[in-house]
Write a protein that holds these residues in place. Structure first.
Motif, PDB file in Angstrom:
ATOM      1  N   PHE A  63     -76.076 -77.218  55.249  1.00  0.00           N
ATOM      2  CA  PHE A  63     -76.701 -76.594  53.561  1.00  0.00           C
ATOM      3  C   PHE A  63     -76.849 -77.254  53.509  1.00  0.00           C
ATOM      4  O   PHE A  63     -78.248 -77.971  52.741  1.00  0.00           O
ATOM      5  N   ASP A  64     -76.754 -78.661  52.973  1.00  0.00           N
ATOM      6  CA  ASP A  64     -76.678 -80.019  52.501  1.00  0.00           C
ATOM      7  C   ASP A  64     -78.150 -80.644  52.763  1.00  0.00           C
ATOM      8  O   ASP A  64     -79.154 -81.394  51.781  1.00  0.00           O
ATOM      9  N   GLU A  65     -78.357 -80.605  54.426  1.00  0.00           N
ATOM     10  CA  GLU A  65     -79.020 -81.156  54.847  1.00  0.00           C
ATOM     11  C   GLU A  65     -80.677 -80.113  54.449  1.00  0.00           C
ATOM     12  O   GLU A  65     -81.690 -80.409  54.263  1.00  0.00           O
ATOM     13  N   GLU A  66     -80.066 -79.028  54.727  1.00  0.00           N
ATOM     14  CA  GLU A  66     -81.614 -78.722  54.071  1.00  0.00           C
ATOM     15  C   GLU A  66     -81.918 -78.469  52.866  1.00  0.00           C
ATOM     16  O   GLU A  66     -82.927 -78.405  52.118  1.00  0.00           O
ATOM     17  N   LEU A  67     -81.534 -78.302  51.482  1.00  0.00           N
ATOM     18  CA  LEU A  67     -81.665 -78.138  50.482  1.00  0.00           C
ATOM     19  C   LEU A  67     -82.381 -79.677  50.483  1.00  0.00           C
ATOM     20  O   LEU A  67     -83.081 -79.281  48.817  1.00  0.00           O
ATOM     21  N   ASP A  68     -82.023 -80.916  50.189  1.00  0.00           N
ATOM     22  CA  ASP A  68     -82.361 -81.857  50.454  1.00  0.00           C
ATOM     23  C   ASP A  68     -84.057 -81.332  50.913  1.00  0.00           C
ATOM     24  O   ASP A  68     -84.888 -82.334  50.492  1.00  0.00           O
ATOM     25  N   THR A 101     -85.834 -71.808  45.966  1.00  0.00           N
ATOM     26  CA  THR A 101     -85.087 -72.580  46.696  1.00  0.00           C
ATOM     27  C   THR A 101     -83.547 -72.565  45.854  1.00  0.00           C
ATOM     28  O   THR A 101     -82.715 -71.981  46.321  1.00  0.00           O
ATOM     29  N   GLN A 105     -80.833 -70.512  48.698  1.00  0.00           N
ATOM     30  CA  GLN A 105     -79.634 -72.078  48.632  1.00  0.00           C
ATOM     31  C   GLN A 105     -78.610 -71.581  47.697  1.00  0.00           C
ATOM     32  O   GLN A 105     -77.993 -71.364  48.862  1.00  0.00           O
ATOM     33  N   VAL A 109     -73.962 -70.743  48.237  1.00  0.00           N
ATOM     34  CA  VAL A 109     -72.186 -70.855  47.591  1.00  0.00           C
ATOM     35  C   VAL A 109     -72.321 -69.717  46.659  1.00  0.00           C
ATOM     36  O   VAL A 109     -71.949 -68.619  46.813  1.00  0.00           O
ATOM     37  N   THR A 114     -74.131 -73.868  40.517  1.00  0.00           N
ATOM     38  CA  THR A 114     -73.583 -74.366  40.670  1.00  0.00           C
ATOM     39  C   THR A 114     -74.630 -75.987  41.901  1.00  0.00           C
ATOM     40  O   THR A 114     -74.888 -77.370  41.802  1.00  0.00           O
ATOM     41  N   ILE A 115     -75.794 -75.168  41.825  1.00  0.00           N
ATOM     42  CA  ILE A 115     -76.883 -76.225  42.731  1.00  0.00           C
ATOM     43  C   ILE A 115     -78.257 -76.124  41.441  1.00  0.00           C
ATOM     44  O   ILE A 115     -79.111 -76.668  42.504  1.00  0.00           O
ATOM     45  N   ARG A 118     -79.229 -79.562  40.310  1.00  0.00           N
ATOM     46  CA  ARG A 118     -80.070 -80.632  40.992  1.00  0.00           C
ATOM     47  C   ARG A 118     -81.713 -80.070  41.535  1.00  0.00           C
ATOM     48  O   ARG A 118     -82.450 -80.614  41.402  1.00  0.00           O
TER      49      ARG A 118
END
Length: 240
Positions: A63-68, A101, A105, A109, A114-115, A118
């Motif tokens: 998840f974090d890698e994909e969002l980045d 996104t 994404q 979650v 929450t995202i 960002r």
């Protein structure tokens, strides 16, 4: 917030909603009346975008890698293509933007909010954004008919969840306008054109920054010196 002379338009929604078709129709329409039009998409064809496209076929990234990757792809997109085109006064039409996104994404979650901050950080807010609202079952049918199969971003349950997040975003964000994507291609196109001409184009291209003095006796209209009025008249003669 930086203001650009160009006009940024984003079309968003779940897969199969008809975004790409409408982008092409808008490109043809505005180019046909003398606008310089730049069309782009997200994910892009750049390094980060290609990683995301590969992951849709071979297996999702953590998840974090994909969002980045989505955020890096967008920042690269803004720097290299979107902002230069807006600075030059062009009409920029995007097939997906940061709304996607948040939605896609967000289904990974507990709460997309929450995202969201960002994802929205350091973006250019569009002058007009449209959410093409389509039921998930119809979307899957369209995608399957078009591509023969779906990818890992196109499962019906996920599309339904993404659609609900788009709905929540549109209720909270006055820029994102809901459009019924079950209507015919031509009616959908006319609805979007009407919204653009009465909204973003009038705000950016009307000769008088405070608006028209009079709808009949506006001097810039009479002298053909209002860019907005000229575009409106040309498009009206072509499509209505």
């Amino acid at each position: 917030m930086t203001t650009y002379p160009g006009i940024l338009i984003a079309l968003d929604g779940i897969d199969g909603a008809g975004k790409t078709t409408q982008v092409r129709l808008l490109e043809s329409a505005f180019a046909g009346v003398g606008e310089t039009v730049v069309v782009s998409k997200e994910p892009t064809d750049g390094e980060w975008g290609q990683k995301l496209r590969d992951s849709a076929l071979t297996g999702r990234m953590p998840f974090d890698e994909e969002l980045d990757a989505f955020i890096c792809d967008r920042q690269d997109h803004l720097k290299k293509k979107i902002i230069p085109a807006l600075e030059a006064g062009n009409v920029v039409i995007l097939d997906r933007y940061f709304y996607s996104t948040i939605a896609y994404q967000g289904i990974l979650v507990a709460d997309h909010k929450t995202i969201e901050q960002r994802i929205r950080a350091d973006v250019v807010v569009p002058d007009a954004a449209f959410w093409l609202d389509l039921p998930a079952d119809l979307a899957v049918s369209r995608v399957t008919s078009r591509d023969g199969k779906t990818n890992l971003f196109e499962r019906q349950e996920d599309l339904a969840k993404a659609g609900e997040i788009f709905r929540a975003i549109s209720l909270a964000d006055p820029v994102l306008r809901k459009i019924d994507a079950t209507m015919s291609e031509q009616l959908l196109y006319q609805k979007i054109i009407e919204e653009l001409l009465s909204g973003a184009f009038k705000e950016k291209r009307c000769k008088k920054s405070y608006g028209c003095d009079d709808p009949v006796y506006c001097m810039p209209r009479i002298t053909n010196s209002c860019d907005w009025w000229n575009v409106k008249q040309k498009l009206s003669s072509l499509h209505y």
